[in-house]
Design a protein around this motif. Structure first.
Motif, PDB file in Angstrom:
ATOM      1  N   VAL A 109     -15.460  -8.806  -3.907  1.00  0.00           N
ATOM      2  CA  VAL A 109     -16.457  -8.091  -4.700  1.00  0.00           C
ATOM      3  C   VAL A 109     -15.790  -7.620  -5.981  1.00  0.00           C
ATOM      4  N   PHE A 110     -16.426  -7.924  -7.122  1.00  0.00           N
ATOM      5  CA  PHE A 110     -15.886  -7.606  -8.442  1.00  0.00           C
ATOM      6  C   PHE A 110     -16.415  -6.255  -8.911  1.00  0.00           C
ATOM      7  N   TYR A 111     -15.506  -5.421  -9.384  1.00  0.00           N
ATOM      8  CA  TYR A 111     -15.877  -4.128  -9.958  1.00  0.00           C
ATOM      9  C   TYR A 111     -15.353  -4.058 -11.388  1.00  0.00           C
ATOM     10  N   ARG A 112     -16.194  -3.607 -12.296  1.00  0.00           N
ATOM     11  CA  ARG A 112     -15.786  -3.468 -13.701  1.00  0.00           C
ATOM     12  C   ARG A 112     -15.069  -2.147 -13.942  1.00  0.00           C
ATOM     13  N   ALA A 113     -15.266  -1.149 -13.082  1.00  0.00           N
ATOM     14  CA  ALA A 113     -14.661   0.173 -13.244  1.00  0.00           C
ATOM     15  C   ALA A 113     -13.575   0.385 -12.201  1.00  0.00           C
ATOM     16  N   ALA A 114     -12.683   1.324 -12.497  1.00  0.00           N
ATOM     17  CA  ALA A 114     -11.577   1.611 -11.581  1.00  0.00           C
ATOM     18  C   ALA A 114     -12.027   2.412 -10.370  1.00  0.00           C
ATOM     19  N   SER A 115     -13.114   3.153 -10.511  1.00  0.00           N
ATOM     20  CA  SER A 115     -13.648   3.912  -9.383  1.00  0.00           C
ATOM     21  C   SER A 115     -15.139   4.128  -9.605  1.00  0.00           C
ATOM     22  N   GLU A 116     -15.824   4.470  -8.549  1.00  0.00           N
ATOM     23  CA  GLU A 116     -17.274   4.663  -8.625  1.00  0.00           C
ATOM     24  C   GLU A 116     -17.591   5.793  -9.601  1.00  0.00           C
ATOM     25  N   GLY A 117     -18.525   5.540 -10.510  1.00  0.00           N
ATOM     26  CA  GLY A 117     -18.924   6.533 -11.496  1.00  0.00           C
ATOM     27  C   GLY A 117     -18.085   6.541 -12.761  1.00  0.00           C
ATOM     28  N   LYS A 166     -11.323  -4.974   2.368  1.00  0.00           N
ATOM     29  CA  LYS A 166     -11.124  -3.527   2.220  1.00  0.00           C
ATOM     30  C   LYS A 166      -9.829  -3.186   1.485  1.00  0.00           C
ATOM     31  N   THR A 167      -9.296  -4.133   0.731  1.00  0.00           N
ATOM     32  CA  THR A 167      -8.130  -3.897  -0.102  1.00  0.00           C
ATOM     33  C   THR A 167      -8.554  -4.077  -1.545  1.00  0.00           C
ATOM     34  N   PHE A 168      -8.180  -3.142  -2.409  1.00  0.00           N
ATOM     35  CA  PHE A 168      -8.535  -3.198  -3.816  1.00  0.00           C
ATOM     36  C   PHE A 168      -7.399  -3.861  -4.587  1.00  0.00           C
ATOM     37  N   ASN A 169      -7.736  -4.919  -5.314  1.00  0.00           N
ATOM     38  CA  ASN A 169      -6.766  -5.717  -6.045  1.00  0.00           C
ATOM     39  C   ASN A 169      -7.039  -5.591  -7.535  1.00  0.00           C
ATOM     40  N   VAL A 170      -6.041  -5.217  -8.293  1.00  0.00           N
ATOM     41  CA  VAL A 170      -6.174  -5.037  -9.729  1.00  0.00           C
ATOM     42  C   VAL A 170      -6.215  -6.403 -10.407  1.00  0.00           C
ATOM     43  N   VAL A 171      -7.164  -6.584 -11.332  1.00  0.00           N
ATOM     44  CA  VAL A 171      -7.216  -7.784 -12.163  1.00  0.00           C
ATOM     45  C   VAL A 171      -6.624  -7.393 -13.507  1.00  0.00           C
ATOM     46  N   GLU A 172      -5.575  -8.106 -13.923  1.00  0.00           N
ATOM     47  CA  GLU A 172      -4.903  -7.818 -15.185  1.00  0.00           C
ATOM     48  C   GLU A 172      -5.106  -8.965 -16.158  1.00  0.00           C
ATOM     49  N   PRO A 221      -0.598   8.002   1.186  1.00  0.00           N
ATOM     50  CA  PRO A 221      -2.023   8.140   1.502  1.00  0.00           C
ATOM     51  C   PRO A 221      -2.695   9.124   0.555  1.00  0.00           C
ATOM     52  N   GLY A 222      -3.864   8.730   0.044  1.00  0.00           N
ATOM     53  CA  GLY A 222      -4.600   9.575  -0.887  1.00  0.00           C
ATOM     54  C   GLY A 222      -4.189   9.406  -2.327  1.00  0.00           C
ATOM     55  N   ALA A 223      -3.070   8.720  -2.597  1.00  0.00           N
ATOM     56  CA  ALA A 223      -2.645   8.511  -3.975  1.00  0.00           C
ATOM     57  C   ALA A 223      -3.457   7.389  -4.586  1.00  0.00           C
ATOM     58  N   ALA A 224      -3.699   7.477  -5.883  1.00  0.00           N
ATOM     59  CA  ALA A 224      -4.468   6.439  -6.569  1.00  0.00           C
ATOM     60  C   ALA A 224      -3.548   5.294  -6.949  1.00  0.00           C
ATOM     61  N   THR A 225      -4.096   4.091  -6.967  1.00  0.00           N
ATOM     62  CA  THR A 225      -3.318   2.951  -7.430  1.00  0.00           C
ATOM     63  C   THR A 225      -3.232   3.013  -8.934  1.00  0.00           C
ATOM     64  N   SER A 273      -8.818   4.353  -5.290  1.00  0.00           N
ATOM     65  CA  SER A 273      -8.257   4.900  -4.060  1.00  0.00           C
ATOM     66  C   SER A 273      -8.687   4.022  -2.908  1.00  0.00           C
ATOM     67  N   PRO A 274      -7.831   3.080  -2.486  1.00  0.00           N
ATOM     68  CA  PRO A 274      -8.199   2.211  -1.385  1.00  0.00           C
ATOM     69  C   PRO A 274      -8.213   2.979  -0.079  1.00  0.00           C
ATOM     70  N   PRO A 275      -8.944   2.451   0.913  1.00  0.00           N
ATOM     71  CA  PRO A 275      -9.005   3.136   2.192  1.00  0.00           C
ATOM     72  C   PRO A 275      -7.701   3.104   2.956  1.00  0.00           C
ATOM     73  N   SER A 276      -6.794   2.204   2.640  1.00  0.00           N
ATOM     74  CA  SER A 276      -5.510   2.140   3.324  1.00  0.00           C
ATOM     75  C   SER A 276      -4.404   2.628   2.405  1.00  0.00           C
ATOM     76  N   ALA A 277      -3.192   2.658   2.917  1.00  0.00           N
ATOM     77  CA  ALA A 277      -2.070   3.176   2.145  1.00  0.00           C
ATOM     78  C   ALA A 277      -1.403   2.102   1.310  1.00  0.00           C
ATOM     79  N   SER A 278      -1.968   0.930   1.225  1.00  0.00           N
ATOM     80  CA  SER A 278      -1.351  -0.106   0.414  1.00  0.00           C
ATOM     81  C   SER A 278      -2.381  -0.738  -0.498  1.00  0.00           C
ATOM     82  N   ALA A 279      -1.897  -1.294  -1.601  1.00  0.00           N
ATOM     83  CA  ALA A 279      -2.766  -2.023  -2.528  1.00  0.00           C
ATOM     84  C   ALA A 279      -2.027  -3.271  -2.940  1.00  0.00           C
TER      85      ALA A 279
END
Length: 148
Positions: free
Chosen positions: A79-87, A111-117, A37-41, A46-52
């Motif tokens: 929802v698509f995000y171009r950045a890894a985190s806000e800002g 509410k799960t963040f999925n990395v696009v590679e 919890p609290g670790a970055a993927t 930083s997803p709201p849950s402990a898994s990504a």
């Protein structure tokens, strides 16, 4: 692959002692990694849950040999995000050369963040959506020129 099934997998991983699960079904591969919890993927989100989860097509669509262009499509609706985190700055921009496996975007689904590679190396020639755009599974997110 059914999103309800993926959600059940995420729940199962979060309740179990296993740290990682990878499964392939109907041509789609899903990899779920547990993080403290609290670790970055790996993408810095930083997803709201402990898994990504990382979701990617198991067998990418073949590229046209004459054009040298390859489309990277959304593996799920979200929802698509171009950045890894806000800002943070965008992970990639048009003109950037990317390597296979490089993080190039983030999709948020349930509410799960999925990395696009990037599923292959190339130069980004098009980014089809703006930041925070709602996308559907199968939408083209990026177009690569493999003849960089």
């Amino acid at each position: 692959m059914d999103l309800d099934f993926v959600e059940k997998l995420i729940g199962a991983v979060s309740r179990s002692p296993i740290a990682e699960l990878e499964i392939e079904r109907d041509g789609t591969r899903v990899r779920i990694c547990r993080h403290a919890p609290g670790a970055a993927t790996q993408a810095g989100v930083s997803p709201p849950s402990a898994s990504a989860a990382t979701v990617a097509p198991a067998s990418p669509a073949p590229a046209g040999p004459a054009s040298g262009r390859h489309s990277i499509r959304a593996p799920l609706t979200g929802v698509f995000y171009r950045a890894a985190s806000e800002g943070a700055p965008p992970l990639v921009s048009v003109g950037d050369v990317v390597e296979e496996g490089q993080k190039i975007g983030v999709l948020e689904a349930m509410k799960t963040f999925n990395v696009v590679e990037a599923d292959r190396a190339g130069r980004i020639v098009e980014i089809a959506f703006e930041d925070r755009a709602a996308i559907q599974s199968g939408d083209v997110l990026f177009v690569l020129d493999e003849r960089f």
